[in-house]
Design a protein around this motif. Structure first.
Motif, mmCIF file in Angstrom:
data_model
loop_
_atom_site.group_PDB
_atom_site.id
_atom_site.type_symbol
_atom_site.label_atom_id
_atom_site.label_comp_id
_atom_site.label_asym_id
_atom_site.label_seq_id
_atom_site.Cartn_x
_atom_site.Cartn_y
_atom_site.Cartn_z
ATOM 1 N N ALA A 148 0.834 -1.204 0.000
ATOM 2 C CA ALA A 148 0.000 0.000 0.000
ATOM 3 C C ALA A 148 0.864 1.247 0.000
ATOM 4 C CB ALA A 148 -0.932 -0.014 1.204
ATOM 5 N N LEU A 149 1.936 1.242 0.797
ATOM 6 C CA LEU A 149 2.833 2.399 0.841
ATOM 7 C C LEU A 149 3.530 2.585 -0.503
ATOM 8 C CD1 LEU A 149 4.295 4.650 2.378
ATOM 9 C CD2 LEU A 149 5.907 2.934 3.207
ATOM 10 N N ALA A 150 3.974 1.490 -1.107
ATOM 11 C CA ALA A 150 4.649 1.581 -2.398
ATOM 12 C C ALA A 150 3.702 2.098 -3.476
ATOM 13 C CB ALA A 150 5.198 0.213 -2.786
ATOM 14 N N GLN A 151 2.451 1.617 -3.441
ATOM 15 C CA GLN A 151 1.467 2.092 -4.427
ATOM 16 C C GLN A 151 1.185 3.569 -4.241
ATOM 17 O OE1 GLN A 151 -2.023 -0.343 -4.201
ATOM 18 N NE2 GLN A 151 -0.895 -2.259 -4.473
ATOM 19 N N GLY A 218 -8.540 -3.785 3.070
ATOM 20 C CA GLY A 218 -7.086 -3.818 3.036
ATOM 21 C C GLY A 218 -6.583 -2.618 2.266
ATOM 22 N N GLY A 219 -5.258 -2.459 2.204
ATOM 23 C CA GLY A 219 -4.711 -1.315 1.489
ATOM 24 C C GLY A 219 -4.815 -0.056 2.307
ATOM 25 N N ALA A 220 -4.926 1.099 1.641
ATOM 26 C CA ALA A 220 -4.967 2.381 2.341
ATOM 27 C C ALA A 220 -5.632 3.427 1.469
ATOM 28 C CB ALA A 220 -3.558 2.815 2.716
ATOM 29 N N GLU A 221 -5.966 4.558 2.107
ATOM 30 C CA GLU A 221 -6.480 5.741 1.416
ATOM 31 C C GLU A 221 -5.736 6.963 1.941
ATOM 32 O OE1 GLU A 221 -11.149 4.756 0.270
ATOM 33 O OE2 GLU A 221 -10.650 6.243 1.823
ATOM 34 N N LEU A 229 -7.152 9.766 -2.499
ATOM 35 C CA LEU A 229 -6.420 8.804 -3.317
ATOM 36 C C LEU A 229 -6.537 7.452 -2.629
ATOM 37 C CD1 LEU A 229 -3.155 10.810 -4.166
ATOM 38 C CD2 LEU A 229 -5.244 10.568 -5.518
ATOM 39 N N SER A 230 -7.187 6.486 -3.332
ATOM 40 C CA SER A 230 -7.476 5.207 -2.702
ATOM 41 C C SER A 230 -6.624 4.112 -3.308
ATOM 42 C CB SER A 230 -8.970 4.866 -2.859
ATOM 43 O OG SER A 230 -9.253 3.644 -2.236
ATOM 44 N N PHE A 231 -6.041 3.287 -2.430
ATOM 45 C CA PHE A 231 -5.282 2.106 -2.831
ATOM 46 C C PHE A 231 -5.784 0.901 -2.037
ATOM 47 C CE2 PHE A 231 -2.731 5.926 -2.216
ATOM 48 C CZ PHE A 231 -2.469 6.267 -3.538
ATOM 49 N N SER A 232 -7.108 0.899 -1.763
ATOM 50 C CA SER A 232 -7.689 -0.111 -0.892
ATOM 51 C C SER A 232 -8.247 -1.281 -1.693
ATOM 52 C CB SER A 232 -8.821 0.507 -0.064
ATOM 53 O OG SER A 232 -9.893 0.883 -0.907
ATOM 54 N N VAL A 233 -8.428 -2.391 -0.980
ATOM 55 C CA VAL A 233 -9.048 -3.567 -1.595
ATOM 56 C C VAL A 233 -10.481 -3.263 -1.994
ATOM 57 C CG1 VAL A 233 -9.769 -5.946 -1.162
ATOM 58 C CG2 VAL A 233 -7.551 -5.145 -0.346
ATOM 59 N N ALA A 234 -11.189 -2.498 -1.130
ATOM 60 C CA ALA A 234 -12.570 -2.170 -1.453
ATOM 61 C C ALA A 234 -12.651 -1.404 -2.773
ATOM 62 C CB ALA A 234 -13.187 -1.345 -0.313
ATOM 63 N N ALA A 235 -11.710 -0.452 -2.971
ATOM 64 C CA ALA A 235 -11.719 0.308 -4.231
ATOM 65 C C ALA A 235 -11.420 -0.608 -5.415
ATOM 66 C CB ALA A 235 -10.698 1.436 -4.147
ATOM 67 N N ARG A 236 -10.474 -1.519 -5.274
ATOM 68 C CA ARG A 236 -10.155 -2.453 -6.355
ATOM 69 C C ARG A 236 -11.330 -3.359 -6.662
ATOM 70 N NH1 ARG A 236 -4.714 -3.244 -7.447
ATOM 71 N NH2 ARG A 236 -5.482 -4.657 -9.065
ATOM 72 N N LEU A 237 -12.038 -3.782 -5.614
ATOM 73 C CA LEU A 237 -13.222 -4.623 -5.839
ATOM 74 C C LEU A 237 -14.307 -3.849 -6.585
ATOM 75 C CD1 LEU A 237 -13.485 -6.523 -2.423
ATOM 76 C CD2 LEU A 237 -12.858 -7.477 -4.649
#
Length: 246
Positions: A148-151, A218-221, A229-237
């Motif tokens: 998440a940090l890298a993304q 999971g992930g982060a926002e 800026l969202s990098f979360s699992v919910a956003a990917r889903l």
């Protein structure tokens, strides 16, 4: 009728002599005896009255002493009742305080156990959701803290000059800052890495906060004052669902 004056005089003299003798030998002793008896009676009456007065004084003293004793006993009983009431109140207050302390400790223990249980359940649910998301999205490292940090770092580095300028302008408002939101609470070392990355991008004076939102899975926002800026699992889903619908 012829009066014998000598005889009459002799009789008068005899009568006076008898009266004098009676007064001398009879009346005076009788009067003396009567006076002595009257004096004795008066003395006896006075002695009796003195005894009565003494008895009344003793009775009054006894009554006063009895009243004083009763009053002292009443005060002692009142003091004893007051002392017993104070001791009872003190014992009740102590028992109430100890009971409240035990209740507080029990509540704190129950709350800690509940919080620990909730955290464990969240972690288990997060692990299950993470596994499902990894399988569904084909991205096994999407929800790890380092990923998440890298993304986030890559996403910020890839922003256009205009987008980056807008974020900087948004953060320039007094009191503005950025909030890092994760599904689970981040440990201090992970927070330090997020702070370092964001301060390198936006300056050391940047205000950075941290929050948790289990809905991210999971992930982060990164939540800016007017942008996310969202990098979360919910956003990917959600993106995957939209792709499937499309």
């Amino acid at each position: 009728m012829q009066i014998d004056w000598w005889t009459l005089a002799f009789q008068v003299v005899n009568f006076l002599a008898v009266v004098w003798l009676l007064s001398r030998l009879l009346f005076r002793p009788i009067r003396r005896v009567i006076e002595e008896r009257e004096a004795a009676d008066r003395a006896a009456a006075q002695a009796a009255q003195a005894k009565v007065d003494e008895a009344l004084a003793v009775k009054q003293d006894y009554t006063a002493r009895l009243a004083d004793f009763a009053e002292a006993q009443r005060r002692e009983e009142a003091d004893l009742h007051k002392q017993m009431a104070e001791e009872r109140d003190a014992l009740l207050a102590k028992a109430r305080s100890e009971a409240e302390k035990l209740l507080d400790e029990a509540r704190a223990r129950i709350e800690a156990e509940r919080s620990q249980t909730v955290d464990q359940l969240r972690a288990q649910i997060g692990e299950l959701a993470t596994g499902m998301a990894q399988k569904a999205l084909g991205a096994p490292d999407i929800v790890t803290p380092g990923a998440a940090l890298a993304q986030a770092s890559a996403r910020l580095a890839a922003l256009s000059g205009t987008d980056l300028k807008d974020l900087v302008t948004d953060l320039g408002v007094e009191g503005a800052g950025v909030t890092v939101v994760t599904a689970a609470d981040l440990p201090d070392p992970a927070r330090d890495r997020w702070r370092q990355m964001l301060q390198e991008r936006f300056g050391a004076a940047l205000a950075i906060g941290f929050e948790t939102d289990p809905a991210l899975i999971g992930g982060a926002e990164l939540r800016f004052p007017h942008a996310v800026l969202s990098f979360s699992v919910a956003a990917r889903l959600r993106e995957a669902v939209e792709t499937v619908k499309g």
